[in-house]
Scaffold this motif. Structure first.
Motif, short mmCIF file in Angstrom:
data_model
loop_
_atom_site.label_atom_id
_atom_site.label_comp_id
_atom_site.label_asym_id
_atom_site.label_seq_id
_atom_site.Cartn_x
_atom_site.Cartn_y
_atom_site.Cartn_z
N SER A 53 0.83 -1.21 0.00
CA SER A 53 0.00 0.00 0.00
C SER A 53 0.86 1.26 0.00
CB SER A 53 -0.92 0.00 1.22
OG SER A 53 -1.88 -1.02 1.13
N PHE A 56 2.52 1.60 -3.44
CA PHE A 56 1.63 2.17 -4.45
C PHE A 56 1.44 3.67 -4.22
CE2 PHE A 56 0.00 -2.27 -5.02
CZ PHE A 56 0.38 -2.40 -6.35
N THR A 57 1.38 4.08 -2.97
CA THR A 57 1.27 5.51 -2.65
C THR A 57 2.52 6.24 -3.13
OG1 THR A 57 -0.09 5.00 -0.72
CG2 THR A 57 0.96 7.18 -0.78
N TRP A 108 5.65 -4.07 -7.69
CA TRP A 108 4.36 -4.44 -8.28
C TRP A 108 4.52 -5.66 -9.18
CZ3 TRP A 108 1.12 -0.43 -11.54
CH2 TRP A 108 -0.17 -0.92 -11.72
N SER A 120 -3.16 -7.60 -3.89
CA SER A 120 -2.60 -6.42 -3.23
C SER A 120 -3.77 -5.55 -2.79
CB SER A 120 -1.69 -5.65 -4.17
OG SER A 120 -0.58 -6.43 -4.54
N TYR A 122 -5.03 -2.30 -1.32
CA TYR A 122 -4.57 -0.94 -1.06
C TYR A 122 -5.29 -0.41 0.17
CZ TYR A 122 -3.18 3.89 -1.79
OH TYR A 122 -2.64 5.15 -1.63
N ILE A 128 -5.59 -3.78 -5.94
CA ILE A 128 -4.82 -3.31 -7.09
C ILE A 128 -4.59 -4.53 -7.98
CG2 ILE A 128 -2.66 -2.29 -7.89
CD1 ILE A 128 -4.25 -0.31 -6.25
#
Length: 188
Positions: A53, A56-57, A108, A120, A122, A128
């Protein structure tokens, strides 16, 4: 001032810089802790999800950072820097931008090729989707190594970048560090 000025960074650049820096530091620590062999499996699963998470941020903020960098103007180099120092600074900043994109993308890819096929989540809000890559143990090993090498390279480059900023602040007494800590609109 939101945008960069002729000799100072704007609030958007400063916010993105420090937010991404904190995320990178947290992700490196979390990446180390979650891969310890003696960790509880339930805790490990949660740490992996937090790592993904936050990754991805970081990726989203890095994309914004790159677009902001490409679209905006850049403050002039601090007076007193040689041509070699200016070129080295530019190269380090380009490498930092590239690695802050590449590390989360390889993470990823790693999650996408894992034979465990774990989604995944988030921040437990949305899933995701995985990248369209073939799942296999060989691919997982390749992306694990690539992600680790790039993450450690990023950590080394960040340390070098921070060391240079401290050198400029404490030894050379110029504005290299200060202009990333504040902006003239607020500080007069």
């Amino acid at each position: 001032m939101l945008r960069n000025g002729p000799d100072t960074f704007g609030w958007v650049t400063i916010f993105l810089h420090w937010t991404i820096a904190l995320l990178i530091a947290g992700l490196l620590v979390l990446g180390y802790v979650m891969t310890r062999p003696d960790i509880d499996p339930a805790l490990q699963f949660n740490l992996f999800q937090w790592h993904k998470s936050l990754g991805f941020t970081a990726l989203g903020l890095c994309i914004i950072r790159v677009l902001w960098w490409l679209a905006g103007k850049h403050p002039a180099a601090v007076a007193g820097l040689s041509v070699t120092e200016r070129r080295a600074s530019f190269l380090v900043h380009i490498l930092l931008l590239c690695l802050t994109l590449a590390v989360p993308v390889t993470g990823w890819a790693l999650a996408s090729v894992s034979t465990l096929d774990i989604p995944s989540f988030y921040f437990n809000l949305v899933v995701i989707p995985h990248l369209p890559l073939e799942k296999s143990a060989v691919a997982e090993a390749l992306w694990t190594t690539t992600h680790a090498v790039l993450a450690y390279s990023l950590a080394g480059l960040v340390l070098m970048h921070a060391g240079a900023a401290f050198h400029h602040h404490f030894i050379r007494h110029d504005a290299v560090l200060v202009r990333m800590l504040r902006n003239r609109w607020r500080d007069g």
